[in-house]
Scaffold this active site. Structure first.
Site, PDB file in Angstrom:
ATOM      1  N   ARG A  48       0.813  -1.228   0.000  1.00  0.00           N
ATOM      2  CA  ARG A  48       0.000   0.000   0.000  1.00  0.00           C
ATOM      3  C   ARG A  48       0.839   1.268   0.000  1.00  0.00           C
ATOM      4  O   ARG A  48       0.300   2.364  -0.131  1.00  0.00           O
ATOM      5  CB  ARG A  48      -0.993  -0.008   1.172  1.00  0.00           C
ATOM      6  N   TYR A 102     -16.077   9.951 -18.815  1.00  0.00           N
ATOM      7  CA  TYR A 102     -16.420   8.580 -18.443  1.00  0.00           C
ATOM      8  C   TYR A 102     -17.454   8.620 -17.306  1.00  0.00           C
ATOM      9  O   TYR A 102     -17.313   9.410 -16.362  1.00  0.00           O
ATOM     10  CB  TYR A 102     -15.139   7.864 -17.994  1.00  0.00           C
ATOM     11  N   ASP A 174      -7.794  12.165 -18.564  1.00  0.00           N
ATOM     12  CA  ASP A 174      -8.048  10.725 -18.641  1.00  0.00           C
ATOM     13  C   ASP A 174      -7.613  10.318 -20.051  1.00  0.00           C
ATOM     14  O   ASP A 174      -8.305  10.600 -21.030  1.00  0.00           O
ATOM     15  CB  ASP A 174      -9.540  10.458 -18.394  1.00  0.00           C
ATOM     16  N   LYS A 199      -8.029  -1.094 -19.752  1.00  0.00           N
ATOM     17  CA  LYS A 199      -8.305  -0.981 -21.185  1.00  0.00           C
ATOM     18  C   LYS A 199      -7.044  -1.285 -22.001  1.00  0.00           C
ATOM     19  O   LYS A 199      -6.540  -2.375 -21.918  1.00  0.00           O
ATOM     20  CB  LYS A 199      -8.909   0.390 -21.468  1.00  0.00           C
TER      21      LYS A 199
HETATM   22  C1  LIG Z   1     -12.973   2.170 -17.917  1.00  0.00           C
HETATM   23  C2  LIG Z   1     -12.645   3.606 -17.865  1.00  0.00           C
HETATM   24  C3  LIG Z   1     -12.387   4.250 -16.646  1.00  0.00           C
HETATM   25  C4  LIG Z   1     -12.502   3.536 -15.301  1.00  0.00           C
HETATM   26  O1  LIG Z   1     -11.559   2.558 -15.160  1.00  0.00           O
HETATM   27  P1  LIG Z   1     -11.764   1.285 -14.172  1.00  0.00           P
HETATM   28  O2  LIG Z   1     -10.492   0.536 -14.393  1.00  0.00           O
HETATM   29  O3  LIG Z   1     -12.981   0.577 -14.634  1.00  0.00           O
HETATM   30  O4  LIG Z   1     -11.908   1.823 -12.806  1.00  0.00           O
HETATM   31  C5  LIG Z   1     -12.041   5.579 -16.674  1.00  0.00           C
HETATM   32  N1  LIG Z   1     -11.981   6.261 -17.831  1.00  0.00           N
HETATM   33  C6  LIG Z   1     -12.236   5.697 -19.013  1.00  0.00           C
HETATM   34  C7  LIG Z   1     -12.152   6.501 -20.253  1.00  0.00           C
HETATM   35  C8  LIG Z   1     -12.573   4.343 -19.076  1.00  0.00           C
HETATM   36  O5  LIG Z   1     -12.848   3.787 -20.258  1.00  0.00           O
END
Ligand SMILES: *Cc1c(COP(=O)(O)O)cnc(C)c1O
Length: 391
Positions: A48, A102, A174, A199
């Protein structure tokens, strides 16, 4: 190793490894210890604290791929996003967020920030005036996501970097949809690049993880919050993520190629109303995308003509599966109107450009001819059915 001298495939394959000094194995050994000997005041290893051998090594790969100094790996994309935001926002502060984000990020801000006394404004659009007019005296952070989901709108990275610098704001993106292979926001003046590593970084639809990349100074500040919030990732999954990232550059380039071909094919198809892909010349933000992206990702959206039922079409597909997630090597599809945007009123959906026939398509790395054959057999099924119905 200097980032400037290494190609992206080499960084993916070699940078940030744990050297196997004991057995000289080819890959990083996996250290699962959650208990380490006390070295000194500065080095207290603990999962952690985000500083186990596997965590530290993989952060180097992520930082180098994002053209910056440091990184942190989290248990999910949302752990990365929430920790980064809370590291720079406290009671009385305000954050400006891009209009389209998102869903999880939107929920985090709109469900949690009121109780922390943190103000927030979603912009009305994507222009400089839209962002500047949302900034207040107490604004500390500006948060964007480009390309946006699901319409693949592009926000100008250099513009956001500049307006944030001029006002002393921390800028965050993001960068999940683009991945570090297609877009390095830090080169355009953005301070912090965040990923759902679930992703493209993971890329095989089998792990959930998050990542943040930024300068040492900013990462230190995020780490101070991260150790309190505790959103670290198990070393086993860190190790799997490292394995996945070795092939990230070649995977993402294959996604890019396939998506561009599918976008062009769909654009010409008589049963398709519209295609949203920043790599197409017809996309309104194509020039901007070209300026700040090396490739246009495997993500695209398209709108079926109104005579075709979106559900029937998705069910008729055989190779392309319906899925809520994205960016795996396998092609997947979903209906935003029935999933991510289902809770909005039809009027609100229309205002946001989410038609009932809109499909979000995460293009995988299969052979293009097989994807096209799948679409064609599905079109054949739904369009004859439609014709019979109307006759
Ligand atoms: C899936 C996604 C997230 C969130 O990610 P997790 O791993 O599911 O917490 C944030 N931003 C975008 C653009 C995403 O596609």
């Amino acid at each position: 190793m200097k980032s400037k001298s290494l190609g992206v495939n080499t960084i993916c394959t070699h940078v940030g490894e744990v050297e196997d000094k004991q057995f000289k194995g080819a890959i990083s050994p996996l250290y699962m210890s959650s208990s380490y000997a006390y070295e000194n005041v500065d080095v207290k290893r603990y999962p952690r604290y985000f500083n186990t051998p596997n965590q530290e090594a993989l952060c180097k790969k992520i930082a180098m791929l994002e053209h910056t100094e440091a990184g942190l790996i989290f248990g999910s994309g949302m752990a990365a996003i929430s920790t980064a935001m809370l590291a720079f926002l406290q009671q009385g502060d305000h954050v400006v967020l891009q209009q389209t984000l998102y869903g999880g990020t939107f929920n985090f801000v709109s469900e949690e920030f009121d109780k922390f006394g943190i103000g927030y404004t979603f912009t009305n659009g994507f222009s400089e005036a839209d962002f500047v007019s949302a900034i207040q005296e107490n604004t500390k952070v500006i948060f964007i996501e480009t390309p946006s989901n699901p319409l693949m709108k592009i926000t100008d990275l250099a513009m956001i970097g500049r307006i944030a610098k001029e006002r002393g704001l921390v800028s965050m993106i993001d960068n999940t949809f683009a991945s570090p292979i297609n877009q390095n926001p830090i080169d355009f003046g953005i301070d912090i690049s965040i990923h759902s590593a679930t992703k493209y970084m993971g890329g095989h639809s089998d792990i959930c993880a998050g990542a943040v990349a930024a300068s040492e100074v900013l990462i230190k500040q995020i780490w101070n919050k991260a150790k309190n919030l505790g959103g670290s990732l198990s070393d086993y999954t860190v190790w799997l993520l490292e394995r996945s990232m070795k092939t990230m550059a070649i995977r993402v380039k294959a996604h890019n190629r396939n998506a561009k071909k599918m976008a062009k094919w769909l654009e010409k198809h008589p049963l398709i109303e519209k295609v949203y892909y920043p790599g197409l010349k017809s996309h309104p933000d194509h020039a901007l995308a070209k300026k700040q992206m090396r490739g246009y990702t495997g993500m695209l959206s398209f709108e079926l003509i109104s005579e075709i039922d979106a559900n029937r079409f998705m069910e008729a597909l055989q190779l392309v599966k319906q899925s809520m997630s994205l960016a795996g090597v396998e092609s997947t599809i979903l209906s935003p109107a029935k999933t991510s945007h289902a809770l909005l009123s039809p009027e609100e959906r229309e205002r946001q450009g989410i038609a009932d026939g809109l499909m979000r398509f995460s293009v995988g790395i299969e052979d293009k001819k097989d994807l096209i054959a799948d679409f064609e057999q599905a079109f054949e099924k739904v369009s004859t059915k439609q014709l019979q119905k109307t006759n």
